[in-house]
Design a protein around this motif. Sequence first.
Motif, PDB file in Angstrom:
ATOM      1  N   THR A 170       0.824  -1.213   0.000  1.00  0.00           N
ATOM      2  CA  THR A 170       0.000   0.000   0.000  1.00  0.00           C
ATOM      3  C   THR A 170       0.859   1.264   0.000  1.00  0.00           C
ATOM      4  OG1 THR A 170      -0.255  -0.122   2.426  1.00  0.00           O
ATOM      5  CG2 THR A 170      -1.992  -1.134   1.093  1.00  0.00           C
ATOM      6  N   ASP A 171       2.059   1.187   0.546  1.00  0.00           N
ATOM      7  CA  ASP A 171       3.000   2.307   0.483  1.00  0.00           C
ATOM      8  C   ASP A 171       3.363   2.581  -0.983  1.00  0.00           C
ATOM      9  OD1 ASP A 171       4.827   4.257   1.646  1.00  0.00           O
ATOM     10  OD2 ASP A 171       6.456   2.864   1.219  1.00  0.00           O
ATOM     11  N   ASN A 187      -1.062   1.353   5.112  1.00  0.00           N
ATOM     12  CA  ASN A 187      -1.120   0.806   6.469  1.00  0.00           C
ATOM     13  C   ASN A 187      -0.871  -0.696   6.423  1.00  0.00           C
ATOM     14  OD1 ASN A 187      -1.547   0.723   9.288  1.00  0.00           O
ATOM     15  ND2 ASN A 187      -3.215   2.205   9.143  1.00  0.00           N
ATOM     16  N   THR A 188      -0.710  -1.289   7.602  1.00  0.00           N
ATOM     17  CA  THR A 188      -0.568  -2.745   7.669  1.00  0.00           C
ATOM     18  C   THR A 188      -1.895  -3.441   7.418  1.00  0.00           C
ATOM     19  OG1 THR A 188      -0.847  -2.624  10.065  1.00  0.00           O
ATOM     20  CG2 THR A 188       1.410  -2.716   9.238  1.00  0.00           C
ATOM     21  N   SER A 264      11.585   3.995   3.923  1.00  0.00           N
ATOM     22  CA  SER A 264      10.826   3.335   2.856  1.00  0.00           C
ATOM     23  C   SER A 264      11.688   3.269   1.598  1.00  0.00           C
ATOM     24  CB  SER A 264       9.544   4.129   2.562  1.00  0.00           C
ATOM     25  OG  SER A 264       8.967   3.717   1.332  1.00  0.00           O
ATOM     26  N   ILE A 265      11.595   2.143   0.855  1.00  0.00           N
ATOM     27  CA  ILE A 265      12.338   2.039  -0.405  1.00  0.00           C
ATOM     28  C   ILE A 265      11.406   1.653  -1.563  1.00  0.00           C
ATOM     29  CG2 ILE A 265      14.628   1.620   0.538  1.00  0.00           C
ATOM     30  CD1 ILE A 265      14.169  -1.402   0.155  1.00  0.00           C
ATOM     31  N   VAL A 276       8.724  -2.430  -5.825  1.00  0.00           N
ATOM     32  CA  VAL A 276       7.905  -2.786  -4.653  1.00  0.00           C
ATOM     33  C   VAL A 276       8.769  -3.546  -3.645  1.00  0.00           C
ATOM     34  CG1 VAL A 276       5.601  -3.495  -3.923  1.00  0.00           C
ATOM     35  CG2 VAL A 276       6.062  -3.163  -6.361  1.00  0.00           C
ATOM     36  N   CYS A 277       9.734  -2.832  -3.085  1.00  0.00           N
ATOM     37  CA  CYS A 277      10.673  -3.418  -2.113  1.00  0.00           C
ATOM     38  C   CYS A 277      10.462  -2.792  -0.736  1.00  0.00           C
ATOM     39  CB  CYS A 277      12.117  -3.157  -2.535  1.00  0.00           C
ATOM     40  SG  CYS A 277      12.610  -4.014  -4.019  1.00  0.00           S
ATOM     41  N   GLY A 278      10.887  -3.522   0.271  1.00  0.00           N
ATOM     42  CA  GLY A 278      10.819  -2.978   1.617  1.00  0.00           C
ATOM     43  C   GLY A 278      11.795  -3.680   2.531  1.00  0.00           C
TER      44      GLY A 278
END
Length: 337
Positions: A170-171, A187-188, A264-265, A276-278
């Motif tokens: 979602t980020d 959000n989670t 955030s990445i 779409v990495c984290g």
Amino acid sequence: MRISLALSSIATAALAALSTTAGAVDITGAGATFPYPIYSKWFDAYAKIDPSVRFNYQSIGSGGGQKQILAQTVDFGASDGPMSDDNLAKAPGKLLHIPTVAGADVVTYNLPGNPQLKLDGDTIASIFLGQITKWNDPKLTALNPDAKLPDQEIVVVHRSDGSGTTYIWTDYLSKISPEWKQKVGTNTSVNWPAGLGGKGNEGVAGQIKQTPGALGYVELIYAVQNKMAYADVKNASGEFVKATLQSITAALATAQIPDDFRFSITNAPGKEAYPVCGATWLLIYEQQKDAVKGKKIVEFLKWAEKDGEQMAKDLNYAPLPAALQDRVLKRIDEIKY
């Protein structure tokens, strides 16, 4: 004589086993399913280094991990989304974010022959907003002219539990779609405009595999282990990139990392970065209540940041860059017990 020696050896072994069990330190954790494959490997490997430590980790999602560490029902939490200022303010003590590895969310699907698809952020957002409902939608066929996309409903699958995998997802969608940011947000756990829910990365992967026409998001290793197809995604530089160790590492290399390690990445710049990495974090109280347990946790964290990082690549996670590892090791030294 031989019998008595044998009995003596058995008794000695039994006493050793009892004393080891009696002196065991049980460390409990709960949270993210995103890093569960690497954490599971770490816990098994570390048990051989320090047999006195026993880890019990519940893979319940990042939302559950944050709740349990706030309630102090576990020794550490695990989350793929950094805790919000509001949540940190609820903590009874100072909570530290200890980054461990980085990974990727991939768009996986169940189609006849599972063609290699290309997707861009706008199309992904439209699917999850419930605006693109058929596989042969003009937006999808324009991106994939060589794929034979069926006249079939897209069955969207998302997480039903509070999840860091969802936070990363979602980020990303909030960064590339103003409509998503306004209507759904980051959000989670969110109010999903469309789709079916699955519990954990495992549950989502299972739903997609069982449902013809399904599409959803899972952490990369779950797609690889389940032999599921996943799409190349258009990044901030306009390149279609596949999620790989190299493209995750490229995204991580762009990160501007503040002192509290909350960063955030998603949608990272750079031609080679997968969008779409984290990262994922362990959540630990700076002041440990139990001195014995606190010492064991610190020893494990130092091992994980040095030796454990070397296991990451085998499971398609990107290890932290050396400069960041050094910073994290200094933060671990601040844990008091």
